[in-house]
Design an enzyme around this catalytic site. Structure first.
Site, PDB file in Angstrom:
ATOM      1  N   ALA A   1       0.862  -1.185   0.000  1.00  0.00           N
ATOM      2  CA  ALA A   1       0.000   0.000   0.000  1.00  0.00           C
ATOM      3  C   ALA A   1       0.897   1.232   0.000  1.00  0.00           C
ATOM      4  O   ALA A   1       2.110   1.134   0.177  1.00  0.00           O
ATOM      5  CB  ALA A   1      -0.920   0.003   1.219  1.00  0.00           C
ATOM      6  N   MET A   2       0.272   2.399  -0.191  1.00  0.00           N
ATOM      7  CA  MET A   2       1.010   3.661  -0.254  1.00  0.00           C
ATOM      8  C   MET A   2       0.240   4.745   0.462  1.00  0.00           C
ATOM      9  O   MET A   2      -0.955   4.915   0.252  1.00  0.00           O
ATOM     10  CB  MET A   2       1.253   4.029  -1.720  1.00  0.00           C
ATOM     11  CG  MET A   2       2.021   5.320  -1.901  1.00  0.00           C
ATOM     12  SD  MET A   2       3.662   5.236  -1.150  1.00  0.00           S
ATOM     13  CE  MET A   2       3.888   6.952  -0.690  1.00  0.00           C
ATOM     14  N   GLU A   3       0.952   5.512   1.303  1.00  0.00           N
ATOM     15  CA  GLU A   3       0.324   6.442   2.240  1.00  0.00           C
ATOM     16  C   GLU A   3       0.077   7.832   1.675  1.00  0.00           C
ATOM     17  O   GLU A   3      -0.013   8.800   2.433  1.00  0.00           O
ATOM     18  CB  GLU A   3       1.208   6.579   3.485  1.00  0.00           C
ATOM     19  CG  GLU A   3       2.537   7.334   3.289  1.00  0.00           C
ATOM     20  CD  GLU A   3       3.724   6.458   2.960  1.00  0.00           C
ATOM     21  OE1 GLU A   3       4.880   6.894   3.115  1.00  0.00           O
ATOM     22  OE2 GLU A   3       3.498   5.304   2.545  1.00  0.00           O
ATOM     23  N   ASN A   4      -0.058   7.992   0.368  1.00  0.00           N
ATOM     24  CA  ASN A   4      -0.290   9.317  -0.220  1.00  0.00           C
ATOM     25  C   ASN A   4      -1.282  10.130   0.606  1.00  0.00           C
ATOM     26  O   ASN A   4      -2.321   9.627   1.014  1.00  0.00           O
ATOM     27  CB  ASN A   4      -0.853   9.171  -1.633  1.00  0.00           C
ATOM     28  CG  ASN A   4      -0.196   8.061  -2.413  1.00  0.00           C
ATOM     29  OD1 ASN A   4       0.970   8.126  -2.732  1.00  0.00           O
ATOM     30  ND2 ASN A   4      -0.964   7.020  -2.702  1.00  0.00           N
TER      31      ASN A   4
ATOM     32  N   GLU B   1      -0.648   2.543   6.991  1.00  0.00           N
ATOM     33  CA  GLU B   1      -0.709   3.656   6.047  1.00  0.00           C
ATOM     34  C   GLU B   1      -1.418   4.864   6.652  1.00  0.00           C
ATOM     35  O   GLU B   1      -1.040   6.009   6.388  1.00  0.00           O
ATOM     36  CB  GLU B   1      -1.404   3.217   4.758  1.00  0.00           C
ATOM     37  CG  GLU B   1      -0.788   2.002   4.081  1.00  0.00           C
ATOM     38  CD  GLU B   1       0.703   2.120   3.830  1.00  0.00           C
ATOM     39  OE1 GLU B   1       1.207   3.249   3.659  1.00  0.00           O
ATOM     40  OE2 GLU B   1       1.380   1.076   3.818  1.00  0.00           O
TER      41      GLU B   1
ATOM     42  N   HIS C   1       0.936   6.794   8.886  1.00  0.00           N
ATOM     43  CA  HIS C   1       1.904   7.589   8.129  1.00  0.00           C
ATOM     44  C   HIS C   1       1.458   9.041   7.984  1.00  0.00           C
ATOM     45  O   HIS C   1       2.291   9.909   7.680  1.00  0.00           O
ATOM     46  CB  HIS C   1       2.093   6.998   6.732  1.00  0.00           C
ATOM     47  CG  HIS C   1       3.273   6.078   6.603  1.00  0.00           C
ATOM     48  ND1 HIS C   1       4.524   6.394   7.081  1.00  0.00           N
ATOM     49  CD2 HIS C   1       3.398   4.859   6.013  1.00  0.00           C
ATOM     50  CE1 HIS C   1       5.369   5.414   6.801  1.00  0.00           C
ATOM     51  NE2 HIS C   1       4.707   4.466   6.165  1.00  0.00           N
TER      52      HIS C   1
END
Length: 878
Positions: free
Chosen positions: A278-281, A314, A317
């Protein structure tokens, strides 16, 4: 100067096969500040036009420069403007765009065109099943538009997207939506604004035909936040657990760390083609579907835990990574190590501290410890790299978390909270360093971390030897520590190691209290008096330090601790030590029949106590029943023979299965009576059910196969069904084929469950596992273009020691062939398959030569990506 591209940071002029070395010591601030970034996207699957407008001004904290260096990767500039006028005196330096600028503030405009459908690397803007999405960490934004793509350049973003509503009815980006509308040509548009300055790696965009599970959360200050989880139509019913996990994460972070969410919306999008978990944008987290979609029929208990943990990670973050980001990529553990600790603490509170701690240590020992003792060893704050994506490692994440956990152990929870509060207050809105975090912990928690900083700069797992002498009521502990040599670091200094211990009275089974020893010298002595007889030592309780422990302790004392220790991890460790001690000796070939029988009797005594202890909850019982992995067992030897370890481990498993057949069958029957739920008791029962089945099938494969088939047929949940199929996959019975066919037929339309089908066969104990993997690679459902599918087959195989280490080297050839084929398609994923081959120095000579031969074959490929090149060259180097 630009840390990402300055040629002065290279050892020598790079060749296509030898990318430059980037060094931490060469960091300098970027010459220009970018207070505001505006992006306009004209969206299409095969052609997207990107227009960027960058407000730039001199960075007063940096050396001035007459040139604005903007990073690019595989893109060209269709137009460049400065202050509204097109210019022609821009130049290219490799992939970078150089724009000459006079002193003062300017607005730089750039137009690029990209083809998302051709982006098989899945970095930047790419197409996934008709939708468009982004992945920009670490250096993917430069594949979208030219930009100072480095984490210390912070900017506010306003993003406008335009595209056909029929293809992209949902348009999402970071921050809050500030506008939307329809165009006469059938397209529509949406504008998003993120008021919080962020680096380019946190940029996100998603456009597609999606549906949403929506809810809301009221923060501790009374603000209402709209929540949404976007998925493809048909997946919506499997998002409820993810939504509950998100809300619990938001509540927990307020209560435990005092961190409140700071936007009006929080969106999650699930994507099936994704390199990472996953990515915490900021405000728009993009997730691998694996960590969003879950229901009882398609997800195991482990999957439910994974969704909950990754959702939390995430979300956390938002503060430890977004509000405070990294100065440069050498500081990656600043955000990842701290956030892993936060998600581990959260999961301990949600699932139970004891079992979660054991699970975390098992991952550390199974992945990070081998990394620490191999050619890819590096400190949690590296000094150099060639490709940053190769440093998204267990060392950065898991060991980084353990290092911060040690700070918490040394100062206590309350002081630790003071330290983290100070860190958040002091560096909010900044690009910080690991040193900033350490200093905040010193100032806020009252710690002296001068020597502790060695944990950030020294690679390798410390080895701690503990001996105990007992004389006239006094117990003396002598603790010796050493850190093995690692690449580039032949000599190490002693580090502060917090060891929690307890000294048990063997007569009463109790101790007088846990004590914390801070071991910060090469050798230290600690004395304790008032014992009527020699106590039994329980050491590194709760795994208080990420070290390996060697202790002089008798088998009967380990049996005592396995039955009586009141620290769950220490009890688990005693059982593990009993088994490790025996299997290490047995696989080395120097064990007599008498010694083998004595060791097995000791293990059997402890095992019998575990499976019959009515006071033990089943979650813990299931952990205590698990044998150490072959990978962990191999780590206990300087040079290992995986086949010998595998054989001895299987022999012990079969022996236990025969000796305790009656008790295991009764245990399996008891736990099978519980109805399905996600409550702790039912989850523990399912864990024990699978473990009992593993031993029963080892002791009697025929009856075990029948029991597994019955469990498969009766299963009303994926945990039981997968557990049964896992056992069957390793057997040569007719039921194996029948149930594998049924499983695929039942779940053929579910990509995540088909991934399980591939992985179960690739990781099985079946003697023909290699042939099965080769056949599965030709299956109609297999593709190299989906990272989940590649990992499900080949990573499962590479983690299957008995098959991967086949004596003829066929397993090594299989992985090398994959790396060579996958590297041109997705180098980031390909590079992650190098490390299993890189362990060749720790394997017996015949296999080691075969492993090295395959690494050399990969290295000979002239078009190798820099991702894979770095991993292979380091694995082959001295």
């Amino acid at each position: 100067m630009d840390i990402a591209t300055n040629p002065e940071m290279a050892d020598a002029a790079p060749t296509p096969h030898e990318p430059p070395v980037i060094r931490r010591e060469d960091y300098t601030p970027f010459a220009w500040a970018l207070p505001e970034t505006r992006l306009a996207f004209d969206l299409g699957v095969e052609k997207t036009r990107v227009t960027s407008s960058l407000s730039v001004e001199p960075n007063l904290a940096a050396e001035p420069s007459p040139v604005l260096r903007l990073n690019g990767d595989g893109i060209t500039a269709a137009q460049v403007t400065v202050d509204g006028s097109e210019i022609s005196d821009w130049t290219m330096d490799g992939s970078d765009l150089l724009v000459p600028l006079s002193a003062g503030a300017h607005v730089v405009g750039i137009v690029t065109e990209i083809d998302p459908s051709a982006n098989s690397q899945l970095m930047g803007l790419y197409a996934s099943g008709g939708m468009l999405c982004t992945q920009c960490e670490a250096e993917g934004f430069r594949r979208i538009t030219f930009f100072p793509d480095r984490p210390d350049v912070l900017s506010t973003y306003t993003v406008t997207m335009t595209g056909p509503k029929s293809l992209f009815p949902v348009l999402l980006s970071n921050g809050n939506q500030t506008g939307e509308g329809q165009n006469e040509d059938g397209t529509h548009w949406a504008e998003w604004h993120d008021p919080w300055p962020k680096p380019s790696y946190l940029f996100a965009l998603v456009a597609g035909d999606l549906v949403a599970n929506t809810d809301s959360f009221t923060t501790m200050s009374g603000r209402e936040v709209d929540l949404a989880i976007y998925v493809r139509d048909g997946d919506l019913p499997r998002t409820d657990h993810a939504m509950r996990s998100l809300i619990k994460s938001m509540e927990w972070d307020e209560q435990v760390f005092g961190r409140e969410y700071d936007l009006d919306v929080f969106n999650i999008v699930a994507v099936s083609d994704f390199n990472m978990g996953a990515m915490e944008n900021k405000g728009l987290n993009v997730f691998n579907t694996k960590y969003v979609l879950a229901d009882a029929d398609t997800a195991t208990d482990g999957d439910f835990d994974g969704v909950e943990g990754v959702i939390a990670h995430e979300y956390f973050h938002n503060w430890s990574g977004n509000r405070i980001t990294c100065q440069d990529w050498f500081q990656l553990s600043l955000k990842e190590g701290f956030t892993v600790l936060r998600d581990q603490m959260f999961s301990q509170d949600m699932q139970g501290e004891a079992v979660k701690r054991i699970e975390d240590v098992r991952i550390l020992r199974g992945v990070q410890f081998p990394e620490d003792s191999g050619p890819l060893a590096h400190p949690i704050r590296p000094d150099s790299f060639r490709e940053i994506s190769n440093f998204y490692t267990a060392t950065i994440y898991n060991k980084g978390a353990e290092v911060i956990r040690m700070m918490r152990t040394m100062c206590g929870p309350e002081a630790f909270r003071k330290g983290t509060d100070l860190y958040f207050d002091r560096h909010d809105g900044e690009a910080a360093t690991c040193e900033d975090f350490i200093t905040a912990m010193e100032d806020g928690a009252g710690l002296d971390l001068t020597q502790f900083r060695l944990w950030y700069s020294q690679a390798g797992t410390p080895k701690v030897t503990v001996t105990m002498d007992y004389t006239d009521g006094e117990a003396s502990l002598t603790v010796h520590q050493s850190v093995p040599a690692t690449p580039g670091q032949p000599i190490k200094k002693p580090m502060p190691i917090p060891l929690k211990i307890a000294l048990f009275d063997p007569a009463t089974g109790t101790h007088r209290g846990e004590e914390l020893l801070l071991c910060n010298q090469a050798e230290q002595r600690f004395t304790f008096d008032g014992f009527a007889q020699k106590p039994v030592l329980s050491v590194n309780r709760g795994f208080s330090a990420p070290v390996t422990i060697a202790r002089e302790i008798e088998d009967h004392e380990l049996v005592f601790l396995a039955a009586n220790d009141d620290d769950a991890f220490a009890r688990y460790e005693a059982m593990q030590d009993l088994v490790v001690r025996h299997l290490t000796a047995a696989s080395s070939g120097g064990l007599s029949d008498e010694a083998r029988d004595a060791a097995r009797d000791a293990i059997g005594t402890a095992f019998g106590a575990i499976i019959t202890d009515s006071a033990l909850d089943d979650s813990m019982r299931g952990e205590l029943m698990m044998l150490p992995s072959i990978t962990y067992l191999a780590e206990q030897q300087e040079v290992a023979d995986p086949s010998a370890i595998h054989q001895q481990r299987e022999d012990l498993k079969a022996w236990l299965g025969v000796r305790f057949a009656k008790e295991l069958a009764a245990l399996h029957d008891r736990v099978s009576q519980l109805e399905f739920s996600l409550e702790k008791a039912a989850r523990g029962a399912r864990k024990v059910k699978t473990q009992a089945l593993v031993y029963l099938a080892s002791g009697d494969p025929e009856s075990g196969s029948k029991a597994a088939a019955r469990q498969y047929d009766a299963a009303d949940n994926m945990t039981d069904r997968q557990g049964a199929l896992m056992v069957l996959a390793g057997l040569g019975t007719a039921a194996r084929t029948d149930k594998l066919i049924d499983f695929h037929r039942r779940y053929a339309d579910n990509e995540l469950v088909v991934d399980k089908w591939f992985a179960l066969q690739a990781s099985s104990l079946h003697p023909k596992a290699i042939e099965h993997v080769k056949a599965l690679a030709e299956h109609k459902d297999f593709t190299l273009r989906n990272p989940n599918r590649v990992r499900s087959l080949y990573m499962a195989f590479a983690a299957n020691p008995h098959a991967f280490h086949a004596e003829d080297g066929e397993g090594y050839r299989l992985i090398a062939d994959l790396i060579i084929a996958l590297d041109p398609i997705n180098p980031q994923t390909a590079a992650r398959f190098v490390s299993p081959l890189g362990r060749w120095r720790r394997i017996e000579p015949k296999r080691a030569a075969l492993m090295r031969e395959q690494l050399e074959r990969i290295a000979a490929v002239k078009t190798l990506s820099r991702d894979t090149f770095e991993q292979v060259s380091r694995s082959l180097g001295d």
